[in-house]
Design a protein around this motif. Sequence first.
Motif, PDB file in Angstrom:
ATOM      1  N   ARG A   1     -56.363 -12.476  27.611  1.00 51.56           N
ATOM      2  CA  ARG A   1     -56.382 -11.137  27.025  1.00 51.56           C
ATOM      3  C   ARG A   1     -57.709 -10.456  27.302  1.00 51.56           C
ATOM      4  O   ARG A   1     -58.736 -11.115  27.431  1.00 51.56           O
ATOM      5  CB  ARG A   1     -56.190 -11.219  25.502  1.00 51.56           C
ATOM      6  CG  ARG A   1     -54.827 -11.663  25.082  1.00 51.56           C
ATOM      7  CD  ARG A   1     -54.683 -11.666  23.558  1.00 51.56           C
ATOM      8  NE  ARG A   1     -55.194 -12.917  22.983  1.00 51.56           N
ATOM      9  CZ  ARG A   1     -56.322 -13.047  22.318  1.00 51.56           C
ATOM     10  NH1 ARG A   1     -57.085 -12.011  22.084  1.00 51.56           N
ATOM     11  NH2 ARG A   1     -56.704 -14.226  21.854  1.00 51.56           N
TER      12      ARG A   1
ATOM     13  N   THR B   1     -58.383  -7.902  25.127  1.00 55.28           N
ATOM     14  CA  THR B   1     -58.637  -7.423  23.772  1.00 55.28           C
ATOM     15  C   THR B   1     -59.096  -8.574  22.887  1.00 55.28           C
ATOM     16  O   THR B   1     -58.425  -9.607  22.803  1.00 55.28           O
ATOM     17  CB  THR B   1     -57.352  -6.815  23.167  1.00 55.28           C
ATOM     18  OG1 THR B   1     -56.921  -5.739  23.996  1.00 55.28           O
ATOM     19  CG2 THR B   1     -57.594  -6.304  21.755  1.00 55.28           C
TER      20      THR B   1
ATOM     21  N   ARG C   1     -59.391 -10.145  19.420  1.00 50.40           N
ATOM     22  CA  ARG C   1     -58.645 -10.029  18.162  1.00 50.40           C
ATOM     23  C   ARG C   1     -59.426 -10.660  17.017  1.00 50.40           C
ATOM     24  O   ARG C   1     -60.385 -11.403  17.231  1.00 50.40           O
ATOM     25  CB  ARG C   1     -57.298 -10.730  18.294  1.00 50.40           C
ATOM     26  CG  ARG C   1     -56.381 -10.087  19.306  1.00 50.40           C
ATOM     27  CD  ARG C   1     -55.058 -10.801  19.325  1.00 50.40           C
ATOM     28  NE  ARG C   1     -54.143 -10.211  20.303  1.00 50.40           N
ATOM     29  CZ  ARG C   1     -53.033 -10.792  20.704  1.00 50.40           C
ATOM     30  NH1 ARG C   1     -52.665 -11.965  20.206  1.00 50.40           N
ATOM     31  NH2 ARG C   1     -52.269 -10.196  21.590  1.00 50.40           N
TER      32      ARG C   1
END
Length: 73
Positions: free
Chosen positions: A55, A57, A59
């Motif tokens: 990913r 992003t 989190r």
Amino acid sequence: MTASDLSTAAIHRLIEKAGAARVGNGAVEALREVLENIAVEIGKDALDFASHAGRRTVRAEDVQLAAKRFFQT
């Protein structure tokens, strides 16, 4: 003095929240430096965890996992 991402007032409030009746400017600056260094390290580790998971992003769970290096949460 260098630019900071954390405000003096916020750090002052945190120290007071811990129970201090009076807080010196040196204490505020010292805690700010420590917290910023820890936050950057946690951010780097969280980015590594996100990248490892494929990913781009970061989190909340990446941050929480990275924070375990510094704190038992």
